[in-house]
Motif scaffolding. Sequence first.
Motif, PDB file in Angstrom:
ATOM      1  N   PRO A 186       1.264   0.955 -11.715  1.00 20.43           N
ATOM      2  CA  PRO A 186       0.907  -0.211 -12.523  1.00 20.43           C
ATOM      3  C   PRO A 186       1.507  -1.514 -12.000  1.00 20.43           C
ATOM      4  CG  PRO A 186       2.749   0.842 -13.553  1.00 20.43           C
ATOM      5  CD  PRO A 186       2.415   1.639 -12.305  1.00 20.43           C
ATOM      6  N   GLN A 187       1.846  -1.603 -10.720  1.00 21.06           N
ATOM      7  CA  GLN A 187       2.382  -2.855 -10.180  1.00 21.06           C
ATOM      8  C   GLN A 187       1.362  -3.976 -10.354  1.00 21.06           C
ATOM      9  OE1 GLN A 187       5.499  -3.031  -9.098  1.00 21.06           O
ATOM     10  NE2 GLN A 187       5.770  -0.850  -9.389  1.00 21.06           N
ATOM     11  N   PRO A 188       1.805  -5.169 -10.695  1.00 20.50           N
ATOM     12  CA  PRO A 188       0.859  -6.274 -10.812  1.00 20.50           C
ATOM     13  C   PRO A 188       0.268  -6.621  -9.448  1.00 20.50           C
ATOM     14  CG  PRO A 188       3.113  -7.024 -11.183  1.00 20.50           C
ATOM     15  CD  PRO A 188       3.165  -5.548 -11.029  1.00 20.50           C
ATOM     16  N   ARG A 189      -0.970  -7.066  -9.442  1.00 16.57           N
ATOM     17  CA  ARG A 189      -1.611  -7.436  -8.187  1.00 16.57           C
ATOM     18  C   ARG A 189      -0.914  -8.649  -7.591  1.00 16.57           C
ATOM     19  NH1 ARG A 189      -7.984  -6.392  -8.352  1.00 16.57           N
ATOM     20  NH2 ARG A 189      -7.889  -4.428  -9.440  1.00 16.57           N
ATOM     21  N   ALA A 190      -0.653  -8.547  -6.294  1.00 19.64           N
ATOM     22  CA  ALA A 190       0.008  -9.657  -5.611  1.00 19.64           C
ATOM     23  C   ALA A 190      -0.394  -9.651  -4.143  1.00 19.64           C
ATOM     24  CB  ALA A 190       1.519  -9.523  -5.727  1.00 19.64           C
ATOM     25  N   LYS A 191      -0.391 -10.829  -3.558  1.00 22.07           N
ATOM     26  CA  LYS A 191      -0.712 -10.939  -2.145  1.00 22.07           C
ATOM     27  C   LYS A 191       0.496 -10.575  -1.281  1.00 22.07           C
ATOM     28  CE  LYS A 191      -1.387 -14.886   0.213  1.00 22.07           C
ATOM     29  NZ  LYS A 191      -1.930 -16.191   0.542  1.00 22.07           N
ATOM     30  N   ASP A 192       1.683 -10.831  -1.792  1.00 23.19           N
ATOM     31  CA  ASP A 192       2.911 -10.566  -1.046  1.00 23.19           C
ATOM     32  C   ASP A 192       3.670  -9.409  -1.690  1.00 23.19           C
ATOM     33  OD1 ASP A 192       4.623 -11.098   1.042  1.00 23.19           O
ATOM     34  OD2 ASP A 192       5.816 -12.538  -0.077  1.00 23.19           O
ATOM     35  N   ASP A 222       8.811   1.965   5.834  1.00 22.12           N
ATOM     36  CA  ASP A 222       9.360   2.376   4.552  1.00 22.12           C
ATOM     37  C   ASP A 222       8.233   2.489   3.522  1.00 22.12           C
ATOM     38  OD1 ASP A 222      11.043   2.863   2.436  1.00 22.12           O
ATOM     39  OD2 ASP A 222      11.897   0.858   2.371  1.00 22.12           O
ATOM     40  N   THR A 223       8.340   3.457   2.632  1.00 25.88           N
ATOM     41  CA  THR A 223       7.320   3.658   1.599  1.00 25.88           C
ATOM     42  C   THR A 223       7.132   2.414   0.736  1.00 25.88           C
ATOM     43  OG1 THR A 223       7.988   5.970   1.528  1.00 25.88           O
ATOM     44  CG2 THR A 223       6.589   5.202  -0.245  1.00 25.88           C
ATOM     45  N   TRP A 224       8.192   1.644   0.525  1.00 23.35           N
ATOM     46  CA  TRP A 224       8.092   0.436  -0.300  1.00 23.35           C
ATOM     47  C   TRP A 224       7.190  -0.622   0.313  1.00 23.35           C
ATOM     48  CZ3 TRP A 224       8.451  -0.391  -5.100  1.00 23.35           C
ATOM     49  CH2 TRP A 224       9.384   0.272  -5.890  1.00 23.35           C
ATOM     50  N   ARG A 225       6.872  -0.490   1.596  1.00 20.82           N
ATOM     51  CA  ARG A 225       5.982  -1.470   2.222  1.00 20.82           C
ATOM     52  C   ARG A 225       4.575  -1.419   1.622  1.00 20.82           C
ATOM     53  NH1 ARG A 225       7.617  -4.125   6.843  1.00 20.82           N
ATOM     54  NH2 ARG A 225       9.600  -3.444   7.667  1.00 20.82           N
ATOM     55  N   ILE A 226       4.199  -0.262   1.045  1.00 21.67           N
ATOM     56  CA  ILE A 226       2.883  -0.161   0.405  1.00 21.67           C
ATOM     57  C   ILE A 226       2.996   0.061  -1.104  1.00 21.67           C
ATOM     58  CG2 ILE A 226       1.720   0.707   2.459  1.00 21.67           C
ATOM     59  CD1 ILE A 226       1.853   3.519   1.049  1.00 21.67           C
ATOM     60  N   GLY A 227       4.211   0.177  -1.611  1.00 25.46           N
ATOM     61  CA  GLY A 227       4.437   0.468  -3.027  1.00 25.46           C
ATOM     62  C   GLY A 227       3.887  -0.567  -3.986  1.00 25.46           C
ATOM     63  N   TYR A 228       3.799  -1.800  -3.537  1.00 25.64           N
ATOM     64  CA  TYR A 228       3.317  -2.849  -4.432  1.00 25.64           C
ATOM     65  C   TYR A 228       1.817  -2.723  -4.711  1.00 25.64           C
ATOM     66  CZ  TYR A 228       1.139  -5.487  -0.600  1.00 25.64           C
ATOM     67  OH  TYR A 228       0.343  -5.882   0.433  1.00 25.64           O
ATOM     68  N   LYS A 229       1.114  -1.901  -3.947  1.00 17.58           N
ATOM     69  CA  LYS A 229      -0.321  -1.701  -4.154  1.00 17.58           C
ATOM     70  C   LYS A 229      -0.630  -0.595  -5.155  1.00 17.58           C
ATOM     71  CE  LYS A 229      -1.447  -3.085   0.550  1.00 17.58           C
ATOM     72  NZ  LYS A 229      -2.005  -2.644   1.826  1.00 17.58           N
ATOM     73  N   ILE A 230       0.386   0.180  -5.522  1.00 16.89           N
ATOM     74  CA  ILE A 230       0.197   1.332  -6.402  1.00 16.89           C
ATOM     75  C   ILE A 230       0.332   0.897  -7.861  1.00 16.89           C
ATOM     76  CG2 ILE A 230       1.081   3.612  -7.019  1.00 16.89           C
ATOM     77  CD1 ILE A 230       2.199   3.747  -4.118  1.00 16.89           C
TER      78      ILE A 230
END
Length: 81
Positions: free
Chosen positions: A54-60, A44-52
């Motif tokens: 203005p998402q805050p940086r997160a490990k998970d 799913d695209t959301w599996r990498i969406g957290y890296k884009i």
Amino acid sequence: MSTDNIFSGLKVVDLASFIAGPGAAVILSDFGADVIKVEPPSGDTWRIGYKIPPQPRAKDNYPWHLNNRNKRSLTLDLKSP
């Protein structure tokens, strides 16, 4: 005491990948529906969406976990038999 909820016994196939679809499916699962998340082999695209940004940086990947809680999942490749 019964563990049935308002949507107990309802089966839902979640083929969506962005905001409203997965959000609606997770609400149904919260209320007892049996939700099956279907993803392409690439995921799913959301599996990498957290890296884009203005998402805050997160490990998970919190947004993906939030939108897919209480769901079962499978991978389906529609491009090959």
